[in-house]
Scaffold this motif. Sequence first.
Motif, PDB file in Angstrom:
ATOM      1  N   VAL A 168       4.536 -10.279 -29.066  1.00  0.00           N
ATOM      2  CA  VAL A 168       5.396 -11.026 -28.115  1.00  0.00           C
ATOM      3  C   VAL A 168       5.832  -9.749 -26.929  1.00  0.00           C
ATOM      4  N   ILE A 169       6.296  -8.756 -27.774  1.00  0.00           N
ATOM      5  CA  ILE A 169       6.857  -7.694 -26.874  1.00  0.00           C
ATOM      6  C   ILE A 169       5.987  -7.234 -25.728  1.00  0.00           C
ATOM      7  N   VAL A 196       6.459 -10.360 -39.681  1.00  0.00           N
ATOM      8  CA  VAL A 196       7.579 -10.532 -38.531  1.00  0.00           C
ATOM      9  C   VAL A 196       7.467  -9.296 -37.516  1.00  0.00           C
ATOM     10  N   SER A 204       4.147 -10.014 -35.176  1.00  0.00           N
ATOM     11  CA  SER A 204       4.523 -11.089 -34.416  1.00  0.00           C
ATOM     12  C   SER A 204       5.580 -10.424 -33.382  1.00  0.00           C
ATOM     13  N   LEU A 205       6.555  -9.903 -33.678  1.00  0.00           N
ATOM     14  CA  LEU A 205       7.365  -9.413 -32.737  1.00  0.00           C
ATOM     15  C   LEU A 205       6.717  -8.421 -31.704  1.00  0.00           C
ATOM     16  N   SER A 206       5.918  -7.393 -32.405  1.00  0.00           N
ATOM     17  CA  SER A 206       5.136  -6.514 -31.383  1.00  0.00           C
ATOM     18  C   SER A 206       4.305  -7.164 -30.359  1.00  0.00           C
TER      19      SER A 206
END
Length: 128
Positions: free
Chosen positions: A42-43, A35, A38-40
């Motif tokens: 996207v950011i 997670v 993935s979040l990194s």
Amino acid sequence: MRKETFTKMQRLVGLFLTVLIAVSVMRDTNVLASVGVSLSVVIIILAKKQVKQIQTDERSVLIQQKASTVTLGVFSVASAIAGLLMIEFSYRGYEQLAGYGHFLTYLVRGVVSLNYVLMWHYGRELGN
């Protein structure tokens, strides 16, 4: 967003991701790390789209090139010496060091070979 702000944000996201992966390893779970990665991503992608002004200073590019070259040289020499010393000590009773020594020497070979191939590639691409 300016390039400097984006660079700072990249570093903060990288630090956050490092801490998150460390916590994930300590808790023996892959979900948290997945997670986080993935979040990194996207950011960073969303932030990259916000960058409007990109200026490169020849001096800063030269500083980065010199720092990279010196880093590669110091890493290669130090790793090669450490690897050869480990191999030498493996012949003198410390057999467990042989594998680490061979790994370091092969790592140096790989890094230096990759550097040579990339220099050749970019030399052809840029016409030097």
